[in-house]
Design a protein around this motif. Sequence first.
Motif, PDB file in Angstrom:
ATOM      1  N   VAL A  15       0.844  -1.191   0.000  1.00 46.88           N
ATOM      2  CA  VAL A  15       0.000   0.000   0.000  1.00 46.88           C
ATOM      3  C   VAL A  15       0.882   1.245   0.000  1.00 46.88           C
ATOM      4  O   VAL A  15       1.811   1.366   0.801  1.00 46.88           O
ATOM      5  N   THR A  16       0.582   2.158  -0.946  1.00 48.19           N
ATOM      6  CA  THR A  16       1.370   3.379  -1.084  1.00 48.19           C
ATOM      7  C   THR A  16       0.430   4.596  -1.088  1.00 48.19           C
ATOM      8  O   THR A  16      -0.783   4.467  -0.992  1.00 48.19           O
ATOM      9  N   GLU A  17       1.038   5.750  -1.213  1.00 51.42           N
ATOM     10  CA  GLU A  17       0.286   6.993  -1.425  1.00 51.42           C
ATOM     11  C   GLU A  17       0.874   7.742  -2.613  1.00 51.42           C
ATOM     12  O   GLU A  17       0.825   8.962  -2.686  1.00 51.42           O
ATOM     13  N   ASP A  18       1.377   6.978  -3.597  1.00 48.40           N
ATOM     14  CA  ASP A  18       2.127   7.565  -4.705  1.00 48.40           C
ATOM     15  C   ASP A  18       1.266   8.350  -5.676  1.00 48.40           C
ATOM     16  O   ASP A  18       1.742   9.306  -6.288  1.00 48.40           O
ATOM     17  N   TYR A  19       0.040   7.946  -5.865  1.00 49.44           N
ATOM     18  CA  TYR A  19      -0.812   8.590  -6.870  1.00 49.44           C
ATOM     19  C   TYR A  19      -2.110   9.000  -6.201  1.00 49.44           C
ATOM     20  O   TYR A  19      -2.789   8.181  -5.568  1.00 49.44           O
ATOM     21  N   ARG A  20      -2.478  10.265  -6.368  1.00 56.53           N
ATOM     22  CA  ARG A  20      -3.678  10.797  -5.730  1.00 56.53           C
ATOM     23  C   ARG A  20      -4.659  11.259  -6.807  1.00 56.53           C
ATOM     24  O   ARG A  20      -4.350  12.178  -7.566  1.00 56.53           O
ATOM     25  N   HIS A  21      -5.791  10.589  -6.862  1.00 56.88           N
ATOM     26  CA  HIS A  21      -6.784  10.977  -7.870  1.00 56.88           C
ATOM     27  C   HIS A  21      -8.108  10.293  -7.566  1.00 56.88           C
ATOM     28  O   HIS A  21      -8.169   9.065  -7.479  1.00 56.88           O
ATOM     29  N   ASP A  22      -9.145  11.070  -7.387  1.00 59.54           N
ATOM     30  CA  ASP A  22     -10.497  10.521  -7.397  1.00 59.54           C
ATOM     31  C   ASP A  22     -10.934  10.536  -8.857  1.00 59.54           C
ATOM     32  O   ASP A  22     -11.402  11.544  -9.379  1.00 59.54           O
ATOM     33  N   GLN A  23     -10.753   9.413  -9.520  1.00 59.95           N
ATOM     34  CA  GLN A  23     -10.952   9.308 -10.969  1.00 59.95           C
ATOM     35  C   GLN A  23     -12.385   8.921 -11.334  1.00 59.95           C
ATOM     36  O   GLN A  23     -12.713   8.805 -12.522  1.00 59.95           O
ATOM     37  N   ARG A  24     -13.246   8.759 -10.371  1.00 62.53           N
ATOM     38  CA  ARG A  24     -14.591   8.245 -10.644  1.00 62.53           C
ATOM     39  C   ARG A  24     -15.313   9.076 -11.700  1.00 62.53           C
ATOM     40  O   ARG A  24     -15.180  10.291 -11.772  1.00 62.53           O
ATOM     41  N   LEU A  25     -16.084   8.362 -12.515  1.00 64.11           N
ATOM     42  CA  LEU A  25     -16.888   8.974 -13.563  1.00 64.11           C
ATOM     43  C   LEU A  25     -18.342   8.987 -13.098  1.00 64.11           C
ATOM     44  O   LEU A  25     -19.021   7.955 -13.143  1.00 64.11           O
ATOM     45  N   LEU A  26     -18.807  10.125 -12.648  1.00 61.64           N
ATOM     46  CA  LEU A  26     -20.190  10.235 -12.203  1.00 61.64           C
ATOM     47  C   LEU A  26     -21.089  10.611 -13.371  1.00 61.64           C
ATOM     48  O   LEU A  26     -20.664  11.323 -14.282  1.00 61.64           O
ATOM     49  N   ASP A  27     -22.308  10.129 -13.333  1.00 64.44           N
ATOM     50  CA  ASP A  27     -23.276  10.410 -14.389  1.00 64.44           C
ATOM     51  C   ASP A  27     -24.570  10.879 -13.742  1.00 64.44           C
ATOM     52  O   ASP A  27     -24.947  10.378 -12.677  1.00 64.44           O
ATOM     53  N   PRO A  28     -25.270  11.848 -14.359  1.00 63.98           N
ATOM     54  CA  PRO A  28     -26.531  12.322 -13.762  1.00 63.98           C
ATOM     55  C   PRO A  28     -27.613  11.257 -13.713  1.00 63.98           C
ATOM     56  O   PRO A  28     -28.588  11.409 -12.971  1.00 63.98           O
ATOM     57  N   GLN A  29     -27.457  10.187 -14.493  1.00 59.71           N
ATOM     58  CA  GLN A  29     -28.419   9.080 -14.446  1.00 59.71           C
ATOM     59  C   GLN A  29     -27.674   7.792 -14.084  1.00 59.71           C
ATOM     60  O   GLN A  29     -27.316   7.000 -14.964  1.00 59.71           O
ATOM     61  N   PRO A  30     -27.419   7.581 -12.791  1.00 59.81           N
ATOM     62  CA  PRO A  30     -26.694   6.377 -12.370  1.00 59.81           C
ATOM     63  C   PRO A  30     -27.546   5.129 -12.556  1.00 59.81           C
ATOM     64  O   PRO A  30     -28.733   5.201 -12.850  1.00 59.81           O
ATOM     65  N   GLY A  31     -26.919   3.999 -12.370  1.00 63.12           N
ATOM     66  CA  GLY A  31     -27.649   2.734 -12.441  1.00 63.12           C
ATOM     67  C   GLY A  31     -27.567   2.024 -13.770  1.00 63.12           C
ATOM     68  O   GLY A  31     -28.187   0.978 -13.948  1.00 63.12           O
ATOM     69  N   ARG A  32     -26.824   2.574 -14.724  1.00 62.41           N
ATOM     70  CA  ARG A  32     -26.689   1.901 -16.018  1.00 62.41           C
ATOM     71  C   ARG A  32     -25.761   0.683 -15.927  1.00 62.41           C
ATOM     72  O   ARG A  32     -25.760  -0.163 -16.825  1.00 62.41           O
ATOM     73  N   ILE A  33     -24.957   0.626 -14.869  1.00 66.33           N
ATOM     74  CA  ILE A  33     -23.976  -0.440 -14.743  1.00 66.33           C
ATOM     75  C   ILE A  33     -23.926  -0.870 -13.280  1.00 66.33           C
ATOM     76  O   ILE A  33     -24.099  -0.037 -12.376  1.00 66.33           O
ATOM     77  N   ALA A  34     -23.718  -2.168 -13.030  1.00 70.22           N
ATOM     78  CA  ALA A  34     -23.754  -2.706 -11.672  1.00 70.22           C
ATOM     79  C   ALA A  34     -22.669  -2.097 -10.800  1.00 70.22           C
ATOM     80  O   ALA A  34     -21.546  -1.833 -11.256  1.00 70.22           O
ATOM     81  N   ALA A  35     -22.983  -1.877  -9.530  1.00 71.55           N
ATOM     82  CA  ALA A  35     -22.016  -1.325  -8.587  1.00 71.55           C
ATOM     83  C   ALA A  35     -20.886  -2.322  -8.357  1.00 71.55           C
ATOM     84  O   ALA A  35     -21.112  -3.535  -8.250  1.00 71.55           O
ATOM     85  N   LEU A  36     -19.677  -1.817  -8.252  1.00 70.96           N
ATOM     86  CA  LEU A  36     -18.501  -2.673  -8.155  1.00 70.96           C
ATOM     87  C   LEU A  36     -18.495  -3.498  -6.871  1.00 70.96           C
ATOM     88  O   LEU A  36     -18.131  -4.678  -6.887  1.00 70.96           O
ATOM     89  N   ALA A  37     -18.887  -2.912  -5.758  1.00 74.72           N
ATOM     90  CA  ALA A  37     -18.867  -3.636  -4.485  1.00 74.72           C
ATOM     91  C   ALA A  37     -19.759  -4.869  -4.541  1.00 74.72           C
ATOM     92  O   ALA A  37     -19.372  -5.956  -4.088  1.00 74.72           O
ATOM     93  N   SER A  38     -20.954  -4.740  -5.115  1.00 76.26           N
ATOM     94  CA  SER A  38     -21.854  -5.886  -5.215  1.00 76.26           C
ATOM     95  C   SER A  38     -21.319  -6.919  -6.207  1.00 76.26           C
ATOM     96  O   SER A  38     -21.468  -8.128  -6.008  1.00 76.26           O
ATOM     97  N   ARG A  39     -20.693  -6.445  -7.270  1.00 74.01           N
ATOM     98  CA  ARG A  39     -20.117  -7.369  -8.264  1.00 74.01           C
ATOM     99  C   ARG A  39     -18.985  -8.177  -7.657  1.00 74.01           C
ATOM    100  O   ARG A  39     -18.846  -9.381  -7.902  1.00 74.01           O
ATOM    101  N   LEU A  40     -18.139  -7.551  -6.852  1.00 74.19           N
ATOM    102  CA  LEU A  40     -17.021  -8.242  -6.230  1.00 74.19           C
ATOM    103  C   LEU A  40     -17.489  -9.266  -5.202  1.00 74.19           C
ATOM    104  O   LEU A  40     -16.788 -10.241  -4.909  1.00 74.19           O
TER     105      LEU A  40
END
Length: 256
Positions: free
Chosen positions: A227-252
């Motif tokens: 575990v590092t802290e080398d790269y800092r970025h909240d890269q998430r792609l938010l959309d005004p109409q969520p729900g088009r794709i399954a949530a990652l936590a539930s998929r995992l």
Amino acid sequence: MPGRLLITGLSGTLAPHLARTAASAGWEVLGWDRRRIPTDDAVAVAAHLQASRPDAIAHLALGPTAWASGLAEYAARQDLPLLFTSTAMVFHHQPDGPHHPGDERTAQDDYGRFKIVAEDAIRAACPTARIARIGWQIDEVAQGNNMLATLDHWQREQGRIAASRCWIPACSFMPETAMALLGLLQDEAVAGRVVHLDSNAESALSFDHLVAALARRFDRQGWRIEVTEDYRHDQRLLDPQPGRIAALASRLAQKP
């Protein structure tokens, strides 16, 4: 709606998933053989499109911007749905995310800038084109730009996997992305829109937690996660109409 769907990039990583999903939904899938139809030859591109007569186009391949423009111009003339896959890399980590469809595109690397140029060229040629921005894709077996394969490679080559707790990556499993892409292609309501498809948008898993979850799910007991802290970025792609794709936590949480 199913008919003849032209998918570029079938020798790549994500397009084969889309092809299987589309075929299961009743589409006749057409590919693009670059050995026979050069992508930098506008006359050959136009002739091939006239001969193959697709009912819809999904452009997933990398290639000349002129090729993308040619596909878009044909789609506009024939009033066909056109889908283009872009990337989270159109956004630099400064300013930080999460990123929205209308945010300024700030890429500084060649790949991100290339995708910005392609987005603009396609929208100029075909105002009804769907632009789908996606993140890093995950699959159990696919090679190429696949997160799981890359993590395996890092472990083999470096003896460890450096995973920043300060990076929240945009990412999704390929089957879910393929299903969402086909949905966009068939949805008239998203014509002309930029859509963000990111399974991690809601889950917000940092990269170190994501790597650990993948190790558990796919039995990668040999991974040594640093575990590092080398790269800092909240890269998430938010959309005004969520729900088009399954949530990652539930998929995992599902069994492989």
